[in-house]
Design an enzyme around this catalytic site. Structure first.
Site, PDB file in Angstrom:
ATOM      1  N   TYR A  73     -14.884  61.591  25.830  1.00 44.05           N
ATOM      2  CA  TYR A  73     -14.164  60.914  24.746  1.00 44.05           C
ATOM      3  C   TYR A  73     -13.122  61.848  24.131  1.00 44.05           C
ATOM      4  CZ  TYR A  73     -13.037  58.004  20.787  1.00 44.05           C
ATOM      5  OH  TYR A  73     -12.351  57.231  19.904  1.00 44.05           O
ATOM      6  N   PHE A 125      16.805  48.326  23.492  1.00 48.40           N
ATOM      7  CA  PHE A 125      15.824  47.875  24.477  1.00 48.40           C
ATOM      8  C   PHE A 125      14.851  46.966  23.731  1.00 48.40           C
ATOM      9  CE2 PHE A 125      11.986  47.792  26.977  1.00 48.40           C
ATOM     10  CZ  PHE A 125      12.522  47.231  28.122  1.00 48.40           C
ATOM     11  N   THR A 126      14.347  45.952  24.443  1.00 39.65           N
ATOM     12  CA  THR A 126      13.577  44.883  23.792  1.00 39.65           C
ATOM     13  C   THR A 126      12.427  45.401  22.932  1.00 39.65           C
ATOM     14  OG1 THR A 126      12.329  44.698  25.851  1.00 39.65           O
ATOM     15  CG2 THR A 126      14.172  43.191  25.574  1.00 39.65           C
ATOM     16  N   ASP A 216      14.598  58.237  24.605  1.00 38.41           N
ATOM     17  CA  ASP A 216      13.748  57.344  25.378  1.00 38.41           C
ATOM     18  C   ASP A 216      13.786  57.895  26.796  1.00 38.41           C
ATOM     19  OD1 ASP A 216      12.641  55.458  27.035  1.00 38.41           O
ATOM     20  OD2 ASP A 216      13.318  53.759  25.837  1.00 38.41           O
ATOM     21  N   LYS A 259       7.375  54.313  34.665  1.00 36.19           N
ATOM     22  CA  LYS A 259       8.609  54.371  35.461  1.00 36.19           C
ATOM     23  C   LYS A 259       8.698  55.744  36.135  1.00 36.19           C
ATOM     24  CE  LYS A 259       9.553  50.922  32.390  1.00 36.19           C
ATOM     25  NZ  LYS A 259       8.592  50.496  31.349  1.00 36.19           N
ATOM     26  N   ARG A 383      18.016  39.313  32.164  1.00 37.87           N
ATOM     27  CA  ARG A 383      18.355  40.286  31.126  1.00 37.87           C
ATOM     28  C   ARG A 383      19.647  39.792  30.501  1.00 37.87           C
ATOM     29  NH1 ARG A 383      13.947  43.946  30.157  1.00 37.87           N
ATOM     30  NH2 ARG A 383      13.576  41.953  29.188  1.00 37.87           N
ATOM     31  N   PHE A 450      11.268  36.370  25.939  1.00 41.66           N
ATOM     32  CA  PHE A 450      11.469  36.285  27.390  1.00 41.66           C
ATOM     33  C   PHE A 450      10.170  36.404  28.175  1.00 41.66           C
ATOM     34  CE2 PHE A 450      10.896  40.825  28.029  1.00 41.66           C
ATOM     35  CZ  PHE A 450      11.189  41.327  26.775  1.00 41.66           C
TER      36      PHE A 450
END
Ligand code: F0G
Length: 470
Positions: A73, A125-126, A216, A259, A383, A450
């Site tokens: 943990y 970005f969303t 980011d 990514k 997009r 979306f």
């Protein structure tokens, strides 16, 4: 000249069967999915280019790392491996794991943004913007104008416009700007990179005003590949060196490890500031998990640590971006309108030029993505206006300049033959574009619509007719 090809720096050890569907099956599946490719079952998809997020193939070393999961943990050994990989390659001091990128965005936004603040960024970005708004901030787009022009050939269309940023600082005052969100290879602009020179200047301007810069870093290594290949002074530097320098202009990062880091789940927040790290560690316990696992299993952190090492290998990145370029070049050769220059993680079809007669209110990119699926079982993503959502103040649909369909390439997953099949379907659809029917909402969720929205054709009951309209 004799042709000398490059090839992927890996061979395939395990394969996953793909189910082929008939057109009739796909016609049914897209109706069931409300014409939204996010709502298709992946079993009904042939080549899945919905996203490059969490869809990478892990290496044998990463899978071996999964067996080294220390599922304690607290204080898992894998956390320390992850921490040291982030420190080594990204160079930040404190590392806080999160279940994925938006977990890090949530914590950063809540820790730094006060109601009434402004958060500039090189295009929205969303998920990033929604977390900024939920924390009471207002996103301000400070990307250069070329980013909104699909035809501009500028090599660094992700760059921040320093004048726009300076004007914002003058208008609202630096005290109401907690940080600038600097996106590497700007997703919504078509995977377009920022230059090192721009990052340096943005950082200098922000530091002069006491404004922090958070990267980011989701696709930062891909950005570094573009810096290496397009910014002459970096041609001889390694991706790892370029990455360290890029990060050095920022105060920390949010990361979706799904990514660049080559994992199926995972992310982190990394910061240099000790107080911010304390606040974030305190908040991560509430929303994600203890600060040494942040919603991840030990094995996930190990796979991400190994993925970080693999992600900065030049051969890997050369093949990754090379595959995207391969797909783009075939599509483009046939005259299909795409965002130029070809970006890092996918090919973006320009739906406004593809379907010039379809009104914006009928969501051309959404309709094109649905029609592509019906044609060949290739799953892409809208997009454009659906992703952009409604203006929080007026409640009206936003119609961004870019109305795109993204064919996103997962890393190390598909072959050149899959790219050929995809390109052929896009080209065939372009030749029959008059058959594509527009869409309207039948269900519209409040946040990030979306993902879960449903649609129906504006006329008839199909998004792709068998024949050209009379
Ligand atoms: N930032 C960028 C630039 C992203 O592309 C994403 C996710 C996130 C943050 C959020 O990370 O999904 O791990 O919570 N992009 C995915 C995509 C969803 O398909 O482009 P997440």
């Amino acid at each position: 000249m004799q042709r000398r090809s490059w090839a992927e720096p890996f061979k395939i050890k395990v394969v996953e069967h793909l189910r082929m569907t008939t057109r009739a099956e796909r016609e049914r599946a897209i109706v069931e999915a409300g014409y939204n490719t996010f709502l298709l079952r992946s079993d009904d998809v042939y080549i899945d280019l919905l996203t490059d997020s969490g869809t990478s193939a892990m290496s044998d070393r990463q899978w071996a790392g999964m067996m080294l999961g220390d599922e304690a943990y607290a204080g898992s050994a894998n956390f320390y491996h992850l921490e040291s990989a982030v420190r080594e390659f990204y160079g930040y001091k404190h590392v806080i794991p999160t279940h994925q990128g938006r977990g890090a965005e949530h914590i950063l936004s809540r820790s730094c943004i006060k109601p009434g603040d402004f958060v500039p960024g090189n295009m929205y970005f969303t998920t990033t913007r929604v977390h900024q708004e939920l924390a009471g901030g207002q996103f301000v787009d400070v990307i250069i104008d070329q980013a909104h022009d699909p035809g501009s050939e500028f090599a660094f269309k992700g760059n921040v416009d320093l004048d726009k940023l300076a004007r914002l600082i003058e208008r609202v005052g630096a005290r109401r700007i907690p940080y600038l969100a600097l996106h590497a290879t700007v997703n919504m602009a078509g995977g377009q990179p920022i230059s090192m020179a721009n990052a340096r200047e943005v950082s200098a301007l922000c530091r002069r005003h006491g404004i922090k810069v958070f990267l980011d870093a989701t696709r930062a290594v891909e950005n570094c590949y573009f810096i290496k290949t397009r910014e002459p002074e970096y041609a001889d530097r390694s991706l790892a060196e370029i990455l360290r320098e890029l990060c050095s202009y920022t105060d920390g990062c949010t990361m979706s490890g799904k990514k660049d880091c080559l994992v199926n789940i995972g992310g982190f927040l990394a910061v240099n500031d000790d107080d911010l790290a304390d606040a974030a560690r305190n908040m991560v316990v509430i929303y994600e998990g203890l600060h040494t696992y942040g919603g991840l299993a030990g094995r996930d952190m190990e796979a991400m640590a190994i993925g970080i090492h693999e992600s900065v290998q030049y051969d890997h990145m050369h093949a990754r971006i090379g595959q995207v370029q391969y797909l783009g070049e075939i599509i483009e050769r046939e005259g299909v309108p795409i965002v130029r220059p070809i970006g890092g993680h996918g090919i973006f079809l320009n739906a406004l030029e593809f379907l010039p007669n379809m009104p914006r209110e009928q969501f051309p990119a959404q309709a094109l993505a649905a029609a592509l699926y019906v044609d060949s079982g290739v799953r892409a993503m809208e997009r454009g206006a659906v992703s952009a959502g409604r203006d929080p103040e007026t409640g009206k649909n936003s119609f961004p300049q870019l109305e795109l369909v993204r064919l996103t390439i997962p890393r190390r997953v598909y072959t050149q033959a899959h790219m050929d099949v995809t390109a052929e379907s896009v080209v065939a659809l372009y030749q029959q574009r008059a058959r594509i029917v527009g869409l309207r909402f039948t269900y519209e969720p409040k946040h990030l619509r979306f993902f879960q929205a449903r649609f129906g054709p504006v006329e008839g009951d199909r998004v792709l007719r068998d024949q050209d309209p009379p």
